[in-house]
Design an enzyme around this catalytic site. Sequence first.
Site, short mmCIF file in Angstrom:
data_model
loop_
_atom_site.label_atom_id
_atom_site.label_comp_id
_atom_site.label_asym_id
_atom_site.label_seq_id
_atom_site.Cartn_x
_atom_site.Cartn_y
_atom_site.Cartn_z
N ASP A 27 40.34 -5.50 -14.16
CA ASP A 27 41.44 -6.17 -13.42
C ASP A 27 42.42 -6.96 -14.28
O ASP A 27 42.90 -8.04 -13.86
CB ASP A 27 40.86 -7.11 -12.34
N LYS A 132 39.87 -0.29 -6.96
CA LYS A 132 38.80 -0.84 -6.10
C LYS A 132 39.39 -1.79 -5.07
O LYS A 132 40.28 -2.59 -5.39
CB LYS A 132 37.76 -1.55 -6.97
N LYS A 135 35.83 -6.93 -4.89
CA LYS A 135 35.61 -7.65 -6.13
C LYS A 135 34.72 -6.84 -7.08
O LYS A 135 34.94 -6.80 -8.29
CB LYS A 135 34.98 -9.03 -5.87
N THR A 161 38.18 -12.05 -13.01
CA THR A 161 37.87 -13.37 -13.51
C THR A 161 36.35 -13.49 -13.66
O THR A 161 35.61 -12.81 -12.94
CB THR A 161 38.39 -14.48 -12.57
N CYS A 165 35.38 -11.07 -10.09
CA CYS A 165 35.20 -9.63 -10.25
C CYS A 165 34.27 -9.27 -11.40
O CYS A 165 33.56 -8.26 -11.33
CB CYS A 165 36.56 -8.95 -10.39
N GLN A 205 17.32 -17.24 -17.78
CA GLN A 205 16.07 -16.61 -17.30
C GLN A 205 15.80 -15.28 -18.02
O GLN A 205 15.49 -14.27 -17.41
CB GLN A 205 16.13 -16.37 -15.80
C1 C5J Z 1 39.34 -10.87 -9.67
C2 C5J Z 1 40.04 -12.40 -7.97
N1 C5J Z 1 39.76 -9.78 -10.30
N2 C5J Z 1 39.73 -13.47 -8.70
N3 C5J Z 1 39.91 -11.15 -8.47
O1 C5J Z 1 38.50 -11.62 -10.17
O2 C5J Z 1 40.45 -12.54 -6.83
#
Ligand code: C5J
Length: 226
Positions: A27, A132, A135, A161, A165, A205
């Site tokens: 993304d 997609k 997420k 992020t 995602c 873990q």
């Molecule tokens: C992603 C979002 N790509 N933060 N999307 O993380 O909405």
Amino acid sequence: MNEKIVVKAEPYDFEFEPRATALMVIDMQNDFLKPGGFGEFLGNDVSLLRRAIEPIRNVLSAVRGTEIKVIHTREGHRPDLSDCPPSKLRRGRLKIRIGDEGPMGRVLVRGQKGHEIIDELKPLEGEPVIDKPGKGSFYATDLHLILQNWGIKYLVITGVTTEVCVHTTVREANDRGYECLVLEDCVASYFPEFHEVGIKMIKAQGGIFGWVSDSKRFIEAIRGLK
Ligand code: C5J
């Protein structure tokens, strides 16, 4: 190459076979990284994600031309929004919502400027781009099919992020049996504290979701593959 490569990582060294490995770039789109896109309409400072661009660029150039495959993802929707759950459309009570006209075209809609991958990280021919609606990169996509056809067992994860995602994809991949290595400087969040905790959660873990390393250690490990 059948031989395994070892990358210094946490919670312990990550071992992988290059020909069974794919680098994922998640993304890295205008909508998340540029002003006037979805990320900004959600109330975020989009400049915080830019720290990942240069490290990802370095990893891409180290990987291209080796047996390691490259695959990109984009979050977004069909122009008629038929693949966008009404809950996602409503969420946030935004002034400019998914599908509305913004400075980079319709927000988070395929084919629009905002939906495109940033110029710095444009996919090369032969590198699949997975579109997609959610997420997670596996949900409602053919990613798993492509990875299975390629014989992929290991995923090197980059993109944005960290806690959204990237995390969702790592969790989905983990449940499908993939070994995931997340490169810490190649992922980023609008919330530095979520980034930090998100990274800790992956490697806690005994590596509950996978391993964590960085671009320098990864590039060092694959030096000599070309
Ligand atoms: C992603 C979002 N790509 N933060 N999307 O993380 O909405």
